[in-house]
Scaffold this motif. Sequence first.
Motif, PDB file in Angstrom:
ATOM      1  N   PHE A  92       2.443   1.804  -3.514  1.00 32.41           N
ATOM      2  CA  PHE A  92       1.531   2.402  -4.494  1.00 32.41           C
ATOM      3  C   PHE A  92       1.124   3.814  -4.105  1.00 32.41           C
ATOM      4  O   PHE A  92       0.925   4.659  -4.969  1.00 32.41           O
ATOM      5  CB  PHE A  92       0.328   1.500  -4.719  1.00 32.41           C
ATOM      6  CG  PHE A  92       0.691   0.278  -5.516  1.00 32.41           C
ATOM      7  CD1 PHE A  92       0.980   0.369  -6.863  1.00 32.41           C
ATOM      8  CD2 PHE A  92       0.782  -0.965  -4.909  1.00 32.41           C
ATOM      9  CE1 PHE A  92       1.345  -0.740  -7.609  1.00 32.41           C
ATOM     10  CE2 PHE A  92       1.143  -2.085  -5.641  1.00 32.41           C
ATOM     11  CZ  PHE A  92       1.430  -1.974  -6.988  1.00 32.41           C
ATOM     12  N   ARG A  93       1.016   4.111  -2.828  1.00 30.10           N
ATOM     13  CA  ARG A  93       0.700   5.468  -2.374  1.00 30.10           C
ATOM     14  C   ARG A  93       1.805   6.417  -2.838  1.00 30.10           C
ATOM     15  O   ARG A  93       1.529   7.516  -3.335  1.00 30.10           O
ATOM     16  CB  ARG A  93       0.572   5.478  -0.848  1.00 30.10           C
ATOM     17  CG  ARG A  93      -0.231   6.635  -0.312  1.00 30.10           C
ATOM     18  CD  ARG A  93      -0.512   6.505   1.190  1.00 30.10           C
ATOM     19  NE  ARG A  93      -1.496   5.458   1.442  1.00 30.10           N
ATOM     20  CZ  ARG A  93      -1.274   4.357   2.159  1.00 30.10           C
ATOM     21  NH1 ARG A  93      -0.117   4.151   2.726  1.00 30.10           N
ATOM     22  NH2 ARG A  93      -2.219   3.460   2.338  1.00 30.10           N
TER      23      ARG A  93
ATOM     24  N   ILE B  59      -5.978   3.156  -1.438  1.00 36.65           N
ATOM     25  CA  ILE B  59      -5.315   2.061  -2.137  1.00 36.65           C
ATOM     26  C   ILE B  59      -6.157   0.807  -1.997  1.00 36.65           C
ATOM     27  O   ILE B  59      -6.512   0.402  -0.901  1.00 36.65           O
ATOM     28  CB  ILE B  59      -3.900   1.810  -1.565  1.00 36.65           C
ATOM     29  CG1 ILE B  59      -3.057   3.087  -1.591  1.00 36.65           C
ATOM     30  CG2 ILE B  59      -3.218   0.662  -2.289  1.00 36.65           C
ATOM     31  CD1 ILE B  59      -2.791   3.644  -2.966  1.00 36.65           C
TER      32      ILE B  59
ATOM     33  N   ALA C 276       0.835  -1.204   0.000  1.00 37.58           N
ATOM     34  CA  ALA C 276       0.000   0.000   0.000  1.00 37.58           C
ATOM     35  C   ALA C 276       0.873   1.259   0.000  1.00 37.58           C
ATOM     36  O   ALA C 276       0.613   2.204  -0.742  1.00 37.58           O
ATOM     37  CB  ALA C 276      -0.937  -0.007   1.206  1.00 37.58           C
TER      38      ALA C 276
ATOM     39  N   HIS D 238      -5.783   9.461  -2.001  1.00 34.79           N
ATOM     40  CA  HIS D 238      -6.174   8.296  -2.782  1.00 34.79           C
ATOM     41  C   HIS D 238      -6.197   7.069  -1.895  1.00 34.79           C
ATOM     42  O   HIS D 238      -5.262   6.799  -1.159  1.00 34.79           O
ATOM     43  CB  HIS D 238      -5.210   8.070  -3.946  1.00 34.79           C
ATOM     44  CG  HIS D 238      -5.168   9.218  -4.901  1.00 34.79           C
ATOM     45  ND1 HIS D 238      -6.172   9.458  -5.801  1.00 34.79           N
ATOM     46  CD2 HIS D 238      -4.269  10.205  -5.075  1.00 34.79           C
ATOM     47  CE1 HIS D 238      -5.889  10.534  -6.505  1.00 34.79           C
ATOM     48  NE2 HIS D 238      -4.737  11.010  -6.076  1.00 34.79           N
TER      49      HIS D 238
ATOM     50  N   ALA E 146      -0.218   1.706 -10.683  1.00 33.49           N
ATOM     51  CA  ALA E 146      -1.417   2.117  -9.958  1.00 33.49           C
ATOM     52  C   ALA E 146      -2.380   2.766 -10.947  1.00 33.49           C
ATOM     53  O   ALA E 146      -1.964   3.416 -11.903  1.00 33.49           O
ATOM     54  CB  ALA E 146      -1.059   3.115  -8.860  1.00 33.49           C
TER      55      ALA E 146
END
Length: 163
Positions: A82-83, A151, A79, A149, A139
């Motif tokens: 991708f963040r 995830i 997470a 956002h 992503a």
Amino acid sequence: GLTALAAAAAARQWDALDVLLREGCRADGSSGTLATAALQKAARPGFGQENAMEQVEKANELLERLRERKNRAPASTLAEYFRRQVRGEVVHGIEPRRFKLVDGELRSRSRHLHLAETETMTMHPRSGRTASLRVITRALVLDPAAPEHEIRFVTLDVSAAAS
């Protein structure tokens, strides 16, 4: 083989090295060591005749950026990985330690994975074989205007997609 980073450093192409570091080129392994050695040599006064002080300053600046790149902490979870990617950070080289990057996918190194701060997934072997998790490293942002956002991970059945 050596990376473009090592090749640029060996050829004393400092502008190319600068671009590669800004774009997230990995600075570890033998390529990072060679680039570090080339920059340390260039950072010593008297290493060249023309623009010696400019070259020393540029080499020291690049050496610091190279050290920052080498010491960049990996993402602790998928997470977080991708963040950081969604925020625009170059994530090449910061994959979580439980994963290795292979052909544009993050592949699990173990059977127990931490997907997010509160989620844990255990992969169960099928038919006596060890299962593996493969995560595509891109992503998808559904609302670019959103200030934050969330995830989410989705499962894709590769066998169904192939048919």
